[in-house]
Write a protein that holds these residues in place. Structure first.
Motif, PDB file in Angstrom:
ATOM      1  N   ALA A   1     -18.651   3.689  -6.998  1.00  0.00           N
ATOM      2  CA  ALA A   1     -17.335   4.652  -6.922  1.00  0.00           C
ATOM      3  C   ALA A   1     -17.141   5.725  -7.929  1.00  0.00           C
ATOM      4  N   ARG A   2     -16.545   6.860  -7.439  1.00  0.00           N
ATOM      5  CA  ARG A   2     -16.248   7.717  -8.581  1.00  0.00           C
ATOM      6  C   ARG A   2     -14.579   7.951  -8.720  1.00  0.00           C
ATOM      7  N   ARG A   3     -13.798   7.498  -7.825  1.00  0.00           N
ATOM      8  CA  ARG A   3     -12.253   7.355  -8.177  1.00  0.00           C
ATOM      9  C   ARG A   3     -11.792   6.360  -7.393  1.00  0.00           C
TER      10      ARG A   3
ATOM     11  N   PRO B   1      -5.202   9.195  -5.707  1.00  0.00           N
ATOM     12  CA  PRO B   1      -5.219  10.436  -6.006  1.00  0.00           C
ATOM     13  C   PRO B   1      -6.475  10.974  -5.060  1.00  0.00           C
ATOM     14  N   ASP B   2      -6.536  12.235  -4.896  1.00  0.00           N
ATOM     15  CA  ASP B   2      -7.628  13.018  -4.298  1.00  0.00           C
ATOM     16  C   ASP B   2      -8.783  12.509  -4.565  1.00  0.00           C
ATOM     17  N   GLY B   3      -9.501  12.488  -3.545  1.00  0.00           N
ATOM     18  CA  GLY B   3     -10.967  11.891  -3.925  1.00  0.00           C
ATOM     19  C   GLY B   3     -11.127  10.450  -3.847  1.00  0.00           C
ATOM     20  N   THR B   4     -10.236   9.638  -3.678  1.00  0.00           N
ATOM     21  CA  THR B   4     -10.114   8.068  -3.746  1.00  0.00           C
ATOM     22  C   THR B   4     -11.282   7.876  -2.893  1.00  0.00           C
ATOM     23  N   ASP B   5     -12.278   7.314  -3.407  1.00  0.00           N
ATOM     24  CA  ASP B   5     -13.392   6.615  -2.618  1.00  0.00           C
ATOM     25  C   ASP B   5     -13.608   5.235  -2.401  1.00  0.00           C
ATOM     26  N   LEU B   6     -12.961   4.587  -3.027  1.00  0.00           N
ATOM     27  CA  LEU B   6     -12.677   2.818  -2.862  1.00  0.00           C
ATOM     28  C   LEU B   6     -11.416   2.401  -3.344  1.00  0.00           C
TER      29      LEU B   6
ATOM     30  N   GLU C   1      -2.026 -10.124  -0.036  1.00  0.00           N
ATOM     31  CA  GLU C   1      -1.291  -9.559   1.225  1.00  0.00           C
ATOM     32  C   GLU C   1      -0.352  -8.390   1.129  1.00  0.00           C
ATOM     33  N   GLY C   2       0.477  -7.949   2.224  1.00  0.00           N
ATOM     34  CA  GLY C   2       1.206  -7.086   2.069  1.00  0.00           C
ATOM     35  C   GLY C   2       0.996  -5.512   2.079  1.00  0.00           C
ATOM     36  N   PHE C   3      -0.388  -5.187   2.132  1.00  0.00           N
ATOM     37  CA  PHE C   3      -0.485  -3.932   2.274  1.00  0.00           C
ATOM     38  C   PHE C   3      -1.259  -3.402   3.391  1.00  0.00           C
ATOM     39  N   SER C   4      -0.753  -2.357   4.286  1.00  0.00           N
ATOM     40  CA  SER C   4      -1.181  -2.135   5.627  1.00  0.00           C
ATOM     41  C   SER C   4      -2.378  -1.186   5.521  1.00  0.00           C
ATOM     42  N   PHE C   5      -3.273  -1.532   6.235  1.00  0.00           N
ATOM     43  CA  PHE C   5      -4.883  -0.710   5.877  1.00  0.00           C
ATOM     44  C   PHE C   5      -4.305   0.646   6.590  1.00  0.00           C
ATOM     45  N   THR C   6      -3.441   0.903   7.549  1.00  0.00           N
ATOM     46  CA  THR C   6      -2.886   2.403   7.819  1.00  0.00           C
ATOM     47  C   THR C   6      -2.725   3.327   6.645  1.00  0.00           C
ATOM     48  N   GLN C   7      -2.345   2.816   5.551  1.00  0.00           N
ATOM     49  CA  GLN C   7      -2.000   3.575   4.396  1.00  0.00           C
ATOM     50  C   GLN C   7      -3.348   3.888   3.549  1.00  0.00           C
ATOM     51  N   LEU C   8      -4.479   3.416   3.975  1.00  0.00           N
ATOM     52  CA  LEU C   8      -5.554   3.538   3.146  1.00  0.00           C
ATOM     53  C   LEU C   8      -5.953   5.218   3.336  1.00  0.00           C
ATOM     54  N   PRO C   9      -6.604   5.891   2.200  1.00  0.00           N
ATOM     55  CA  PRO C   9      -6.931   7.079   2.146  1.00  0.00           C
ATOM     56  C   PRO C   9      -8.137   7.195   3.100  1.00  0.00           C
ATOM     57  N   ARG C  10      -8.199   8.394   3.676  1.00  0.00           N
ATOM     58  CA  ARG C  10      -9.244   8.730   4.701  1.00  0.00           C
ATOM     59  C   ARG C  10     -10.510   8.365   4.190  1.00  0.00           C
ATOM     60  N   GLY C  11     -11.499   7.503   4.848  1.00  0.00           N
ATOM     61  CA  GLY C  11     -12.804   7.649   4.203  1.00  0.00           C
ATOM     62  C   GLY C  11     -13.224   6.921   3.031  1.00  0.00           C
ATOM     63  N   ALA C  12     -12.155   6.076   2.413  1.00  0.00           N
ATOM     64  CA  ALA C  12     -12.366   5.105   1.200  1.00  0.00           C
ATOM     65  C   ALA C  12     -13.004   3.922   1.882  1.00  0.00           C
ATOM     66  N   SER C  13     -14.071   3.408   1.095  1.00  0.00           N
ATOM     67  CA  SER C  13     -14.378   1.976   1.359  1.00  0.00           C
ATOM     68  C   SER C  13     -13.227   1.103   0.713  1.00  0.00           C
ATOM     69  N   VAL C  14     -13.344  -0.147   1.320  1.00  0.00           N
ATOM     70  CA  VAL C  14     -12.137  -1.327   1.068  1.00  0.00           C
ATOM     71  C   VAL C  14     -13.057  -2.634   0.697  1.00  0.00           C
ATOM     72  N   ILE C  15     -12.467  -3.112  -0.576  1.00  0.00           N
ATOM     73  CA  ILE C  15     -12.856  -4.280  -1.054  1.00  0.00           C
ATOM     74  C   ILE C  15     -11.502  -5.087  -0.802  1.00  0.00           C
ATOM     75  N   TYR C  16     -11.515  -6.212  -0.025  1.00  0.00           N
ATOM     76  CA  TYR C  16     -10.370  -6.919   0.398  1.00  0.00           C
ATOM     77  C   TYR C  16     -10.329  -8.389  -0.220  1.00  0.00           C
ATOM     78  N   LEU C  17      -9.646  -8.776  -1.169  1.00  0.00           N
ATOM     79  CA  LEU C  17      -9.243 -10.099  -1.718  1.00  0.00           C
ATOM     80  C   LEU C  17      -8.207 -10.818  -0.828  1.00  0.00           C
ATOM     81  N   ASN C  18      -8.429 -11.720  -0.188  1.00  0.00           N
ATOM     82  CA  ASN C  18      -7.195 -12.408   0.315  1.00  0.00           C
ATOM     83  C   ASN C  18      -7.609 -13.725   0.761  1.00  0.00           C
ATOM     84  N   SER C  19      -6.494 -14.660   1.147  1.00  0.00           N
ATOM     85  CA  SER C  19      -6.737 -16.078   1.314  1.00  0.00           C
ATOM     86  C   SER C  19      -6.510 -16.475   2.651  1.00  0.00           C
TER      87      SER C  19
END
Ligand code: SF4
Ligand code: SF4
Ligand code: FES
Length: 479
Positions: free
Chosen positions: A316-318, A388-393, A399-417
């Motif tokens: 990841a760069r950003r 920030p612009d260019g967020t790629d990961l 909990e508590g974060f809606s994935f609809t708010q993710l920046p377009r094209g960013a990869s996601v690592i999700y830690l949850n129980s």
């Protein structure tokens, strides 16, 4: 500081203390039903009677809970006269009490049971039939009242007048027909502190519907923990089946379930009270769990998912990390020391107020519904989440974060129980242990640190956050 004598031994008292307070502080036990250290004095049960020697060689009797200490006073707590009077008081209290300890949830924790054995132990002194009253009077959706067991100490009434402030319980009628009743406006049902009356009832009159006939208390163990329901961080005991009884559990789920939650007294945090949300921690901790690591929704072994997450972080760069405010001090410190320098870090609210929930009051309840937001902000700042612009990961922790708010094209690592739809949408999903499976500390809104201990073991497919962060930051296998 007055000095007086208990059973002919000198005792120091603080100015203004009663004989009861000074005696207990000095290690001299005096029995009590109606007295409670955090409520006003009612003085109605009389079990705390003591004998006082006067300067002319005579004696007189009075109740210790309402008697101020006087310089040079000479108090006897276990004289022949006190023992006789205490026994008579117990016999009077037991005139109409059903003594149905065999089916009472309070058995094993009941003051009346203990004092009866200690100071009375006699068969009933009356041959008249006992006055009968309703055994299951619904005081609220959470609490039932056994009128026959009530000894009319009025602790529950004083609690709603003096602590929760709802003034929602009272005593109807007179003499042996007296009844505890809730006010008709429903205020007891909506009192967010109502379940404290179950603890302070000295007998088994006020019963939790959740715990009703669930277990004998001697089968249970209390593990110190913290309510994560808000930033007050009330200290609690989580009660669960003792491991030595596991073979006897008819349903194996009983071996890993929360049977009840009670306050653990901490004057610096919650005193002796908690709110009803703290009683209902099973509803939070016993939600369906996420127990398998996944790559884009496909279950994989944990080491494979860790390798994939490590590769995403390395390339990841950003990268941005959303840090959990339900993480312990130790987990936050572990993230800070292993991975934080690779990410732009923001603290996330894992929980917000739920519909119908009291958001804040001047008793205990605080508006931030996360137990460790203060410690998280101290390490990672209080800036609002921004990509920030260019967020790629994006690493989302908790909990508590809606994935609809993710920046377009960013990869996601999700830690949850817990099992949630987002789990399967992450590029890498890593299941985490929960508070009841590990030890740690939270720092509450006032900076007071409390600790929690594990109640149950975690599954091997689930990771603890601290070794997980170490494994993600290095090429070591997870411990
Ligand atoms: S219900 Fe319990 S706390 Fe309330 S008056 Fe009766 S004995 Fe006391
Ligand atoms: S006041 Fe907050 S921390 Fe305390 S029991 Fe209620 S929700 Fe839990
Ligand atoms: S404890 Fe003193 S009268 Fe009840």
């Amino acid at each position: 500081m007055p000095e007086f004598f208990i059973n002919r031994q000198p005792v120091h008292a603080e100015p203004g203390q009663t004989v009861m307070q000074a005696a207990l502080a000095a290690g001299h036990y005096i029995p009590y039903f109606c007295w409670h250290p955090n409520l006003s004095v009612a003085g109605n049960c009389r079990i705390c009677i003591v004998e006082v020697e006067d300067s002319k060689g005579g004696t007189w009797m009075d109740i210790a809970c309402n008697m101020p200490v006087d310089e040079g006073m000479r108090v006897l707590t276990d004289s022949e006269g006190v023992t006789k009077r205490r026994k008579e008081i117990l016999q009077m209290i037991l005139l109409n009490h059903p003594v149905d300890c065999g089916i009472c949830d309070k058995a094993g924790e009941c003051s009346l049971q203990d004092y009866h054995y200690e100071y009375n132990g006699e068969r009933p002194v009356s041959f008249d039939p006992k006055v009968q009253a309703t055994k299951f009077h619904p005081l609220s959706e959470r609490i039932v009242l056994d009128n026959e067991r009530c000894i009319l100490c009025s602790r529950c009434v004083r609690f709603t007048n003096e602590v929760s402030g709802t003034h929602s319980l009272g005593i109807q009628h007179r003499g042996d027909h007296s009844l505890i009743r809730a006010s008709e406006d429903g205020a007891f049902g909506s009192d967010p502190y109502s379940d404290n009356v179950i603890d302070i009832c000295p007998v088994g009159a006020l019963l939790s519907r959740n715990f009703l006939y669930k277990s004998r208390v001697w089968y249970l163990k209390a593990t110190p923990s913290i309510c994560p329901g808000c930033e007050r961080g009330c200290n609690v005991d989580i009660w669960h089946r003792r491991s030595e009884w596991k073979l006897n559990a008819l349903d194996p789920r009983q071996n890993a379930s929360i049977d009840r939650v009670t306050p653990r007294e901490n004057p610096a945090v919650n005193g002796p009270w908690i709110c009803n949300k703290g009683r209902d921690l099973a509803a939070i901790f016993e939600r369906p769990r996420a127990e398998r690591a996944m790559l884009k929704g496909t279950p994989v072994e944990l080491p494979l998912a860790i390798d994939a997450a490590r590769a995403l972080i390395a390339s990841a760069r950003r990268p941005v990390a959303l840090v959990s405010s339900w993480a312990s001090n130790e987990e936050l410190a572990a993230f800070k020391s292993t991975l934080a320098n690779r990410f732009a870090c923001f603290v996330k609210s894992d929980w917000t107020p739920q519909p119908g929930e009291r958001v804040e009051d001047d008793v205990l309840i605080k508006p931030d519904k996360n137990p460790n937001a203060k410690a998280a902000r101290a390490l990672f700042g209080a800036a609002p989440i921004a990509f920030p612009d260019g967020t790629d990961l994006v690493l989302v922790w908790g909990e508590g974060f809606s994935f609809t708010q993710l920046p377009r094209g960013a990869s996601v690592i999700y830690l949850n129980s817990y099992l949630q739809p987002e789990n399967g949408h992450a590029d890498v999903f890593l299941p985490l242990s929960i508070q009841t499976e590990r030890r740690g500390r939270y720092t509450n809104f006032e900076g007071t640190v409390s600790n929690f201990e594990p109640c149950f073991g975690k599954k091997a497919t689930v990771a603890d956050a601290e070794p997980l962060f170490a494994a993600l930051a290095t090429h070591e296998a997870i411990a």
